[in-house]
Design a protein around this motif. Structure first.
Motif, PDB file in Angstrom:
ATOM      1  N   GLY A 181     -34.415 -27.517 -11.195  1.00  0.00           N
ATOM      2  CA  GLY A 181     -34.724 -27.605  -9.778  1.00  0.00           C
ATOM      3  C   GLY A 181     -35.260 -28.956  -9.356  1.00  0.00           C
ATOM      4  O   GLY A 181     -35.822 -29.094  -8.270  1.00  0.00           O
ATOM      5  N   VAL A 182     -35.092 -29.967 -10.208  1.00  0.00           N
ATOM      6  CA  VAL A 182     -35.624 -31.300  -9.899  1.00  0.00           C
ATOM      7  C   VAL A 182     -34.547 -32.375 -10.009  1.00  0.00           C
ATOM      8  O   VAL A 182     -34.840 -33.554 -10.150  1.00  0.00           O
ATOM      9  N   GLY A 183     -33.271 -31.958  -9.982  1.00  0.00           N
ATOM     10  CA  GLY A 183     -32.179 -32.926 -10.057  1.00  0.00           C
ATOM     11  C   GLY A 183     -31.920 -33.427 -11.459  1.00  0.00           C
ATOM     12  O   GLY A 183     -31.340 -34.510 -11.626  1.00  0.00           O
ATOM     13  N   CYS A 230     -39.757 -35.918   0.796  1.00  0.00           N
ATOM     14  CA  CYS A 230     -39.572 -37.262   0.240  1.00  0.00           C
ATOM     15  C   CYS A 230     -39.197 -38.255   1.346  1.00  0.00           C
ATOM     16  O   CYS A 230     -38.889 -37.873   2.476  1.00  0.00           O
ATOM     17  N   SER A 231     -39.173 -39.523   0.993  1.00  0.00           N
ATOM     18  CA  SER A 231     -38.896 -40.569   1.991  1.00  0.00           C
ATOM     19  C   SER A 231     -37.454 -40.505   2.490  1.00  0.00           C
ATOM     20  O   SER A 231     -37.183 -40.781   3.661  1.00  0.00           O
ATOM     21  N   TYR A 240     -31.373 -34.061  12.059  1.00  0.00           N
ATOM     22  CA  TYR A 240     -32.382 -34.634  12.951  1.00  0.00           C
ATOM     23  C   TYR A 240     -33.341 -33.543  13.428  1.00  0.00           C
ATOM     24  O   TYR A 240     -32.934 -32.527  13.988  1.00  0.00           O
ATOM     25  N   LEU A 241     -34.630 -33.741  13.144  1.00  0.00           N
ATOM     26  CA  LEU A 241     -35.719 -32.836  13.522  1.00  0.00           C
ATOM     27  C   LEU A 241     -35.538 -31.420  12.970  1.00  0.00           C
ATOM     28  O   LEU A 241     -36.117 -30.463  13.497  1.00  0.00           O
ATOM     29  N   TYR A 242     -34.781 -31.290  11.877  1.00  0.00           N
ATOM     30  CA  TYR A 242     -34.620 -29.952  11.279  1.00  0.00           C
ATOM     31  C   TYR A 242     -35.794 -29.659  10.346  1.00  0.00           C
ATOM     32  O   TYR A 242     -36.028 -30.401   9.386  1.00  0.00           O
ATOM     33  N   PRO A 243     -36.548 -28.602  10.589  1.00  0.00           N
ATOM     34  CA  PRO A 243     -37.825 -28.391   9.882  1.00  0.00           C
ATOM     35  C   PRO A 243     -37.707 -27.782   8.492  1.00  0.00           C
ATOM     36  O   PRO A 243     -38.728 -27.480   7.876  1.00  0.00           O
ATOM     37  N   PHE A 244     -36.478 -27.608   7.967  1.00  0.00           N
ATOM     38  CA  PHE A 244     -36.329 -27.055   6.615  1.00  0.00           C
ATOM     39  C   PHE A 244     -35.446 -27.962   5.756  1.00  0.00           C
ATOM     40  O   PHE A 244     -34.783 -27.514   4.828  1.00  0.00           O
ATOM     41  N   THR A 245     -35.482 -29.244   6.056  1.00  0.00           N
ATOM     42  CA  THR A 245     -34.717 -30.234   5.289  1.00  0.00           C
ATOM     43  C   THR A 245     -35.344 -30.420   3.908  1.00  0.00           C
ATOM     44  O   THR A 245     -36.567 -30.449   3.766  1.00  0.00           O
ATOM     45  N   ASN A 246     -34.515 -30.551   2.868  1.00  0.00           N
ATOM     46  CA  ASN A 246     -35.014 -30.817   1.512  1.00  0.00           C
ATOM     47  C   ASN A 246     -33.886 -31.371   0.662  1.00  0.00           C
ATOM     48  O   ASN A 246     -32.730 -31.404   1.087  1.00  0.00           O
ATOM     49  N   CYS A 247     -34.236 -31.806  -0.540  1.00  0.00           N
ATOM     50  CA  CYS A 247     -33.244 -32.247  -1.516  1.00  0.00           C
ATOM     51  C   CYS A 247     -33.813 -31.973  -2.900  1.00  0.00           C
ATOM     52  O   CYS A 247     -34.848 -31.331  -3.036  1.00  0.00           O
ATOM     53  N   ALA A 280     -29.542 -28.559  -5.148  1.00  0.00           N
ATOM     54  CA  ALA A 280     -30.848 -28.380  -4.488  1.00  0.00           C
ATOM     55  C   ALA A 280     -30.853 -26.959  -3.947  1.00  0.00           C
ATOM     56  O   ALA A 280     -30.204 -26.657  -2.946  1.00  0.00           O
ATOM     57  N   GLN A 281     -31.573 -26.069  -4.613  1.00  0.00           N
ATOM     58  CA  GLN A 281     -31.439 -24.639  -4.326  1.00  0.00           C
ATOM     59  C   GLN A 281     -31.825 -24.261  -2.891  1.00  0.00           C
ATOM     60  O   GLN A 281     -31.208 -23.371  -2.309  1.00  0.00           O
ATOM     61  N   PRO A 282     -32.834 -24.892  -2.262  1.00  0.00           N
ATOM     62  CA  PRO A 282     -33.137 -24.532  -0.864  1.00  0.00           C
ATOM     63  C   PRO A 282     -32.302 -25.298   0.161  1.00  0.00           C
ATOM     64  O   PRO A 282     -32.635 -25.281   1.349  1.00  0.00           O
ATOM     65  N   ASN A 283     -31.225 -25.955  -0.269  1.00  0.00           N
ATOM     66  CA  ASN A 283     -30.438 -26.791   0.636  1.00  0.00           C
ATOM     67  C   ASN A 283     -30.009 -26.012   1.877  1.00  0.00           C
ATOM     68  O   ASN A 283     -29.547 -24.872   1.787  1.00  0.00           O
ATOM     69  N   ALA A 284     -30.170 -26.636   3.055  1.00  0.00           N
ATOM     70  CA  ALA A 284     -29.849 -25.962   4.309  1.00  0.00           C
ATOM     71  C   ALA A 284     -29.748 -26.992   5.421  1.00  0.00           C
ATOM     72  O   ALA A 284     -30.154 -28.148   5.261  1.00  0.00           O
TER      73      ALA A 284
END
Length: 768
Positions: A14-16, A108-109, A123-130, A175-179
């Motif tokens: 889960g960390v790439g 992350c940055s 843009y402004l999506y509150p569940f962004t992750n990688c 990235a398991q929570p990718n959305a």
């Protein structure tokens, strides 16, 4: 051609990690495969010897940012003919997981840049992750860490997200929570009754407006709910305190970025580094003066708890909030745990509406389930080194690595500041902060966490270790619900075994266990203890104690420290003149009753607690009569101390019944004399701190000379006192001690479960 097989253990799922391995193999022209299994990440690579050597060097030395390799097992295997490339295999599950579960990680940055870019689809999506950031532990139901084993399983990825997820060259590969906004979780806003508010603006933009208008919001975050208000709005902060029944305890503040933090606090380079780390804890820092925020945030201390926005939701909320401020205003929001005092943090939407409806005016909700409650971690870096005050989000469930393998056991922890500890091989998994086990709500949270951690770690402990106190709910769990053999360990021995384990120290060690109270072997309340512990054969010996004094009213005395001061004064035979002068006139009858309680030994247990000494001095100086949170008297006492060159009081050591007794009665008499003579509380407080440090060093030196032991461990909640933490360690080093301090856990009761587990492993080994 050669072929090698690696089994990589640690935080590697889960960390790439797999796409990183894929890129390394491709770069060096190697064929083979990589696969997540419950044994770890299994890699098979085939190629020329020089390329294999380069691959292994990069594998060990250049893991992804969130990865942590603890062990690599290497085997030579038979080359496979005709293999043409390197592939990533589907995950497989085996009997017992050897994988470390990743903690939740701050945004992350790279994701931050996308969230703030109007041209980006997130843009402004509150569940962004990688793979380099986002939720992990709090959404994980089972290992391996794959999407179907998380609370993201119900969100089917759109074509673009699926393309990112399936591309080994993409930052979001697996990235398991990718959305994204088209396929991921969504937000909505309700009133306190749960009625949805229809917005022309986004829920986050409306929430920012409501906060600026002085409202209190319950915000669903990563490991539970926050209660939020404008940190510069004194009336809003006051109202939050009133509704939450939290009159004095500090409230944490969130700011959008390090630039805002620098405008509010005097940050050292280390403090700035901790704030910006992937763990992103609350950090107790020195605020600038005058501070532009409400003075109601931390009235008892000179420090302020600050954290950076660590999720995309918080980041977007601040983007909208900043738009409502003037140039001179600093964006800062109170973000405190979404609970009533002593209850667990709220987890689900319905639960939060039911429990927080009398506190919050509005609720910002979303539909990504939180599987594990996890409060914010709290740290301080103003002592001799970074120290945990509360260890939870961003750090758990990282294990403490022990000096050797051993059987699996469960330490059930104490009553206050509870954690529990499960061991597996050479790893000790100390839970997130549970809180005080004094009500059924927290006890339910406790049981829920034990069951979840056993499930994801796939371990079955063979023994349970509880506290010596029979009435703790953690002891009840061990004896009545665990279904396993149970042994009890005295609280302060557990403290010292814990600090020894964190430092992988084996052998004889002296220990200063300094806290409020723990039931002792002799039936009295201990808390100012000098111990000798040898963890090789489990020698546990009490070699010294603070002078015991009565606590009239028992537990009530802890909440009303003037009673403890009365106990000290009675023990000194100085009741008449002092009580009339220094306590309110209306307490004369109660004072008489206290005197009779002490004389007849009615509900007046003896206590040697160091924390109780702090309480008594704070009460006698008029700083506090009753407390609204644990340690309040000690916090106020440290805050007021002067910083001049003061002389210490006498704090002698006597010997009685084979113990070295630190004569705290003599210390209290001198403080009382200075107080009656009109010496300022600030000078008295400084002299008190100096005296305690010097007295403890003298006490330890005498024991060290008598035993020949030159290693000493420091543990207990009193070690949260920054003055004591700095000056006691330095004083012991000057006396040629090797000083062990807590590195991975708080020194307070949150570390007790680790000491219990270490003790249990020793007992379990003896039985095999």
């Amino acid at each position: 051609m050669r072929r090698k097989r690696y089994i990589v253990n640690g935080r590697v799922q889960g960390v790439g990690f797999r796409p990183s391995v894929y890129r390394m193999a491709a770069q060096h022209g190697l064929t083979g495969s990589v696969q997540n299994t419950s044994l770890g990440v299994v890699i098979e690579v085939q190629g020329k010897e020089e390329a294999l050597a380069w691959f292994e060097e990069e594998l060990r030395g250049n893991p992804p940012p969130l990865a942590e390799i603890t062990r690599i097992q290497t085997d030579e295997t038979t080359p496979e003919a005709g293999e043409s490339g390197f592939i990533i295999l589907e995950s497989s599950a085996l009997e017992q997981s050897q994988v470390l579960i990743s903690p939740d990680s701050a945004v992350c940055s790279d994701c931050t840049r996308e969230i703030l870019d109007p041209k980006d689809r997130r843009y402004l999506y509150p569940f962004t992750n990688c793979t380099n950031c986002g939720p992990r532990y709090t959404i994980t139901g089972l290992i391996p860490y794959d999407r179907q084993n998380t609370s993201m399983a119900c969100f089917e990825m759109c074509l673009q997200c699926r393309r990112e997820y399936s591309d080994p060259g993409d930052r979001r590969f697996h990235a398991q929570p990718n959305a994204c906004p088209q396929c991921g979780p969504g937000l909505w806003l309700t009133d306190a009754d749960g009625n949805r508010i229809s917005e022309h603006d986004s829920p986050l933009k409306k929430s920012a407006y409501l906060l600026k208008q002085g409202n209190i919001l319950a915000i669903k975050g990563l490991g539970g709910f926050h209660l939020a208000c404008d940190a510069a709005d004194q009336e809003a902060v006051r109202e939050l305190r009133r509704r939450k029944n939290r009159p004095h305890k500090p409230l944490a503040v969130m700011v959008p970025d390090i630039a805002a933090a620098v405008e509010l606090a005097e940050l050292s380079p280390l403090e700035a580094e901790i704030l910006q780390s992937p763990s992103s804890p609350i950090l107790a820092v020195k605020p600038i003066q005058p501070c532009p925020l409400s003075p109601e945030l931390a009235p008892d201390t000179d420090l302020l708890g600050i954290m950076l926005a660590y999720t995309p939701l918080h980041l977007v909320l601040f983007e909208h909030f900043k738009a409502l401020l003037t140039r001179q205003e600093i964006p800062a929001l109170v973000m405190t745990s979404g609970n009533m005092n002593s209850e667990p943090i709220s987890l689900g939407n319905r639960e939060a509406l039911g429990r927080l409806g009398q506190i919050a005016d509005y609720f910002l909700l979303h539909d990504r389930d939180i599987l594990v409650r996890c409060d914010d971690s709290v740290m301080c870096a103003r002592g001799p080194g970074p120290a945990y005050l509360r260890r939870a989000r961003g750090y758990t469930p990282q294990p403490v690595f022990l000096s050797r393998d051993g059987p699996s056991v469960l330490g059930t922890g104490p009553e206050l500041k509870n954690t529990f500890c499960l061991t597996r091989n050479d790893q000790a998994f100390v839970s997130q902060h549970i809180g005080d086990l004094q009500n059924l709500e927290n006890y339910g949270f406790y049981r829920e966490c034990i069951a979840h951690l056993q499930h994801v770690l796939q371990v079955n402990p063979e023994m349970v270790i509880s506290d010596l106190h029979p009435d703790y709910l953690s002891t009840r769990y061990a004896r009545q619900e665990s279904g396993l053999p149970v042994q009890a360990l005295q609280h302060h021995y557990a403290h010292i075994l814990s600090v020894m384990a964190e430092n992988c120290f084996e052998g004889p060690c002296l220990g200063l266990a300094l806290d409020g109270a723990g039931l002792g072997d002799d039936g009295t309340l201990w808390g100012g203890e000098l111990l000798l512990v040898d963890n090789r054969d489990m020698t546990l010996q009490r070699v010294g104690s603070f002078e015991p004094v009565p606590l009239p009213g028992g537990d009530l005395a802890v909440r009303e420290p003037w009673r403890i001061a009365a106990g000290f004064i009675h023990s000194l035979g100085m009741e008449h003149s002092v009580l009339a002068r220094d306590f309110e006139q209306g307490l004369t009858k109660e004072e008489m009753l206290l005197r009779q309680m002490i004389e007849k030994n009615i509900n007046s247990p003896l206590s040697s607690g160091c924390g109780r000494l702090f309480d008594a001095v704070a009460a006698m100086l008029g700083l506090v009569r009753s407390i609204s949170y644990e340690g309040q008297g000690a916090v106020l006492l440290e805050k007021i101390q002067s910083h001049g060159q003061e002389t210490a009081y006498e704090l002698p050591v006597h010997h009685r019944n084979g113990l070295g007794i630190l004569d705290t009665l003599t210390l209290f008499r001198q403080i009382l004399k200075d107080h009656i003579s009109g010496l300022s509380p600030a000078i008295i407080s400084r002299r008190f701190h100096l005296s305690l440090v010097r007295g403890l060093c003298l006490w330890a030196a005498q024991a060290g000379n008598a035993t020949g032991i030159r290693t000493i461990g420091l543990s207990g909640g009193v070690m949260h006192n920054l003055t004591l933490a700095r000056e006691l360690e330095a004083g012991l080093v000057r006396r040629s001690f090797n000083v062990l301090t807590h590195r991975f856990l708080p020194p307070g009761d949150a570390c007790v479960s680790l000491g219990q587990a270490v003790y249990g492993r020793h007992l379990a080994r003896l039985k095999t």
